[in-house]
Design an enzyme around this catalytic site. Sequence first.
Site, PDB file in Angstrom:
ATOM      1  CE  LYS A  77      85.927  56.713  44.525  1.00  0.00           C
ATOM      2  NZ  LYS A  77      86.308  55.542  45.346  1.00  0.00           N
ATOM      3  CB  SER A 157      89.252  54.135  43.586  1.00  0.00           C
ATOM      4  OG  SER A 157      88.115  53.971  44.426  1.00  0.00           O
ATOM      5  CB  SER A 181      89.071  52.797  47.512  1.00  0.00           C
ATOM      6  OG  SER A 181      89.630  51.954  46.542  1.00  0.00           O
TER       7      SER A 181
END
Length: 496
Positions: A77, A157, A181
């Site tokens: 990420k 996210s 997330s």
Amino acid sequence: MSNLLARVAPLAVFGLALPASASPGDDAAAYLERIKALDDTGPQLNAVIVQADEQTARKEADDAANLPLGGRTVLVKDNIETREWPTTAGSLALAGNRTGRDAPLIARLRAAGGVVLGKTNLSEWANIRDGNSTSGWSAVGGLTKNPHAIDRNTCGSSSGSGAAVAAGFAWAALGTETDGSITCPASINGVVGFKPTVGLVSRTHIVPISHSQDTAGPMAQNVHDAAMLLTAIAGSDPADPATEDANEHKIDFAAALKGASLKGVRIGVMEKQIGTRKDVKALFDRALDDLKRAGAVLVPIDYDMPDKMGEAEFTVLLYELRTDMQSYLGSLPEPGMPKTLADLVAFNKAHADQELRWFGQRTFEQALKATDKPAYEKARQTSFDLAGPQGIDKLMADNKVAFLIAPTMGPAWTSDLVNGDHFSGNIGAGALAAIAGYPHLTVPMGDVDGLPIGLSIMSGKWRDADVLKAGAAYEAVRSAKLSPPSFEPWAPPPLD
């Protein structure tokens, strides 16, 4: 690993082929070809922001063949620092954020034989900029698409990480979570996601929201692979006080799955957190039947999530966002980087056409005003007590259960940049584990009209290995068939 790629989607459709007997380097190259075919072209999932060149990936994978991870590929990420590329958190404000640093968890990953294949898209600033956002969108990476239905959302996210694993772009991926997330994108994209106990994995050199709740964690096709990745990245870090006890709780999480069983295990079923959707309830009921067949003892739990918990959590997130972001930005070596949250607000206003076209930055602006430390400290105590000692801990003790379960989320909604996210069904109890900092695993339990749904398993602090074992035991008896990604817009499946 080649068998995994072939299972995720028929490669022949996209003109791709894999060697009959692949080395780690060949596998890495095949993953890169898949990214080119499905992310850069074809349906253009926008899950990957940047990827390694083939020569580098091949060499690193083959060089790591004899290490524990054996050259397996991992996508990261883009709020976690890696030495090769900028770490942007999806924002143009950090487009030049080349620190040349590996976050400690990335250093551990490489030392264990993992290959960093690239960086994944995310909800910009980990979805904390504004309450009316569209999950999966960032100014750097655009809108991430769900491989199971490319007009549907990937949740935030860690949206790119979830979509990338579902699409077969790497062996596994790393996400981060403050509240939902990792687990939400894992559930909605039909993969395994594990949010560990806060403090098991270092947060140093990760763009922060909240030191009370932030953690990185693995996302993978199955529980065993998630456990392998967790073993590689877990451990104490002198620069992160929360990890002081991590080495005492780190084990070989994958090896610990051997013999995983639910026979005689008491499991609390969060009945009010099943939500109002009949289709999700039917799928969850099937999972409950699977658990009973595995020998679990199911205990119904009647529990209402306290409003004060969420209100106090928001106060905590606002205060810590301001202070923690300033600490992170102040550590950046590249000249000209923003230094405070106020700098980010100013940057977004100056670049409003690119950054603020679809939604604003109200939460950022609220955080600038969150300067009352006593109010913050009271809110943190309130939120933690309600989620941990008076929440998960009390529910487990009062009902004499080892785990709490519920559906993780409802099905993916249609992405809508104009109107933002729209959840449905009032489903899930993941906020308890997020606020308390306790482990939370989501495992696919089937789908609703082709849209994946996950099963959440939660427990107390440092019980990470137990949660993973419970997930593996469920996975072994799951009766629902998991639908592969379609890489097409959603359409109603034919009636039986």
